[in-house]
Design a protein around this motif. Structure first.
Motif: not given
Length: 256
Positions: A95-99, A105-113, A119-130
């Motif tokens: 369970y990870v909180f990402i600021d 945001l670059k980190l969220t684009q690389l996540l495959t785990q 997150t409270h970041s709108l851009d992080n949410a969009i990046s991870l949504a799919t």
């Protein structure tokens, strides 16, 4: 490329980025570290820019904190490098909180785990949504439209009952007394998250150390890992607990 033309290209790049590390200059000009440093010295001695620890910035930089969208255009190579350095710290099942941070945001684009991300970041949410590997929790609250994050009592309430394996945060500035941010409500979200983890991870460029901002988002004692683009000065490292792990782009783990 002759020196004069190279320095003109550097000044044009600096005008866009506002601030560049030595590594950024090396990549932009396709030159060695020594040549990059000589060009930085040359333009600063001419009064065309201001030299800083590990790089160069435009004159009068920092008169105001740039918006999220402005920051997204800066330090692209450095941000990607920092994100890739942090990525192996995240393991399946966590369970990870990402600021909210352009680097994160670059980190969220690389996540495959396969992990659960809050997150409270709108851009992080969009990046991870799919991303099918991610169980995503978007923290509600009032949207800060300029910097694209949610904050307020609703955000804090959603965080309150979660114990995180890791909390990964950025910073506007870092001092001996903690990590600081420009928005009070945003800082409160970091404080809440860092209070609920055994592993606080700070990810930011070394240039942010020793600067000034208003609202504390956490203490340095809450950070177990510090990831920067270049090694910190001994005086800056001394701010942290002796058990803190330091990681850099230039050398992986930073030795004592």
């Amino acid at each position: 490329m002759v020196q004069q033309l190279r320095q003109q290209k550097l000044l044009q790049a600096l005008d866009r980025a506002r601030q560049m590390s030595v590594a950024d200059v090396m990549q932009q000009l396709n030159v060695s570290r020594d040549t990059a440093r000589r060009d930085i010295v040359a333009i600063t001695e001419k009064g065309l820019a201001q030299r800083i620890h590990g790089g160069v910035q435009v004159l009068n930089f920092g008169s105001k904190i740039p918006s999220f969208q402005d920051r997204l255009q800066q330090f692209t190579a450095t941000k990607i490098g920092l994100a890739k350095t942090v990525l192996p710290l995240i393991t399946a099942g966590q369970y990870v909180f990402i600021d909210v941070s352009t680097t994160l945001l670059k980190l969220t684009q690389l996540l495959t785990q396969q992990v659960t991300v809050y997150t409270h970041s709108l851009d992080n949410a969009i990046s991870l949504a799919t991303n099918p590997a991610i169980t995503l929790h978007v923290l509600g609250g009032e949207l800060n439209q300029m910097n694209r994050f949610m904050a307020g009592p609703e955000t804090l309430a959603a965080l309150r009952h979660v114990q995180f394996d890791q909390v990964i945060v950025g910073a506007v500035t870092v001092t001996a007394t903690g990590i600081y941010f420009s928005d009070e409500a945003d800082a409160a979200v970091k404080r809440q998250a860092l209070a609920q983890t055994a592993q606080g991870v700070l990810v930011c460029e070394h240039r942010k150390f020793g600067q000034v901002a208003r609202f504390q988002g956490g203490t340095l004692a809450q950070l177990q890992v510090v990831v920067t683009d270049e090694p910190l000065r001994p005086t800056e490292r001394a701010w942290f607990k002796p058990t803190t792990t330091f990681m850099t782009l230039t050398g992986g783990l930073q030795d004592d």
